[in-house]
Design a protein around this motif. Sequence first.
Motif, PDB file in Angstrom:
ATOM      1  N   PRO A 151       6.499   1.428   3.170  1.00 31.15           N
ATOM      2  CA  PRO A 151       6.132   1.876   4.519  1.00 31.15           C
ATOM      3  C   PRO A 151       7.370   2.096   5.378  1.00 31.15           C
ATOM      4  CG  PRO A 151       4.764   0.020   3.837  1.00 31.15           C
ATOM      5  CD  PRO A 151       5.851   0.152   2.812  1.00 31.15           C
ATOM      6  N   SER A 152       7.364   3.149   6.150  1.00 34.56           N
ATOM      7  CA  SER A 152       8.508   3.447   7.002  1.00 34.56           C
ATOM      8  C   SER A 152       8.686   2.366   8.067  1.00 34.56           C
ATOM      9  CB  SER A 152       8.322   4.817   7.657  1.00 34.56           C
ATOM     10  OG  SER A 152       8.247   5.826   6.684  1.00 34.56           O
ATOM     11  N   TYR A 244       5.243   5.345   1.500  1.00 37.67           N
ATOM     12  CA  TYR A 244       4.645   4.487   2.527  1.00 37.67           C
ATOM     13  C   TYR A 244       3.792   3.348   1.962  1.00 37.67           C
ATOM     14  CZ  TYR A 244       5.292   9.240   4.363  1.00 37.67           C
ATOM     15  OH  TYR A 244       5.786  10.484   4.635  1.00 37.67           O
ATOM     16  N   TYR A 316       2.333   1.765   9.931  1.00 38.26           N
ATOM     17  CA  TYR A 316       3.305   1.230   8.984  1.00 38.26           C
ATOM     18  C   TYR A 316       3.470  -0.281   9.136  1.00 38.26           C
ATOM     19  CZ  TYR A 316       4.572   6.068   7.979  1.00 38.26           C
ATOM     20  OH  TYR A 316       4.553   7.383   7.595  1.00 38.26           O
ATOM     21  N   ARG A 320       2.773  -3.237   6.265  1.00 40.61           N
ATOM     22  CA  ARG A 320       3.708  -4.333   5.984  1.00 40.61           C
ATOM     23  C   ARG A 320       3.049  -5.701   6.215  1.00 40.61           C
ATOM     24  NH1 ARG A 320       9.304  -3.139   5.565  1.00 40.61           N
ATOM     25  NH2 ARG A 320       9.669  -0.895   5.504  1.00 40.61           N
ATOM     26  N   ARG A 347      -0.543  10.109   5.644  1.00 38.02           N
ATOM     27  CA  ARG A 347       0.250   8.934   5.253  1.00 38.02           C
ATOM     28  C   ARG A 347      -0.582   7.948   4.442  1.00 38.02           C
ATOM     29  NH1 ARG A 347       2.555  12.489   7.888  1.00 38.02           N
ATOM     30  NH2 ARG A 347       4.547  12.127   8.935  1.00 38.02           N
TER      31      ARG A 347
END
Length: 360
Positions: A151-152, A244, A316, A320, A347
Amino acid sequence: MEAASLVTGGTDWPALTEAAEMLRQGSTVAFPTETVYGLGADARNTAAVEAVFAAKGRPSDNPLIVHIADPAALTGLVTEVHPAAAALMNAYWPGPLTLVLPVRPGVLSPRVTAGLDTVGVRMPDHPVALALLSAAGCPVAAPSANRSGRPSPTLAAHVLDDLAGYIGGVLDGGPAGVGLESTVVQVQPDGTALVLRPGGITAEQLAAVVGPAAVAAVPEPAAGSATAAANPAPRAPGMKYTHYAPRGWLGVVRGASPQRVAEAAAEQLAAAKLGGEVTGLLLFEEHQALYPAAAADCVVSLGSLASPEEGARSLYAALRRFDEAGATYILAEACPEAGLGAAIMNRLMKAAGGSIIDAG
């Protein structure tokens, strides 16, 4: 080199000066933009650009976006700007819009363009990013500052989680505002704005400038498919590979109604939990009451469907969160693909590797 956090709130000029000097000297620096944190290197310096690929573990045929502080810098980077592209720049620069333009030969490292005759360029809408780019005085190639496929990062802490020890430094500018990467557009000779990657500027916003008939989206093959594998180098980041992704398995649940989606997801999550999985559920606030109590070990809301900006900003970080919880089996609700919903679904589908559960 162990990554050092160069903390700034946008006015810490010694930190910005140090970071700019690091870029000029060929090092890598992660910095905030309005979309996500980017990992920057001098786009003219092949060794520096290769350090970005190495830190990220990024495929070599995935081009990088070049960031500039002033549209005037385009003169030295590209050979021409179509009038429709210029109109989009005037409307949305600085901002989360990348334009793919014909690159001027010999100016940038070929690693930036993946050997193509085009380059993606954008002007970020973040005071720290613009100050860093101005101080560095060079075009800065900057993909998202995370390990490839993860993930960005929308926080400096996310950057350090993935890249500490692999990069030169991090400028901490607080949380990213948009939370999803820029929209990538290539204007065709006939003036059509071809959307290579949906993002922070919606198709509706593009249409407001170039007209609804002049906006078209590129269909993407499923991640990992034979079609994707056979395709040549993509024109923009995020077009060819799974991205991602959390560490656990992720599936996207879609159906004719929120009730059917909730029922199917709850059934799948219960079965996974019986099988020993640590479960996760990503949902929208309006649907929370449709699920049984403790439907998953980790439940994360993307906020209200009525406020897609909130979902984009938190996506994102939510993915996480599942990593932090040790989730091994995660389901996410699909959302309507209008406005920012198109970028959110893009995404999610990339993160899920195209895995869909159809609730009927």
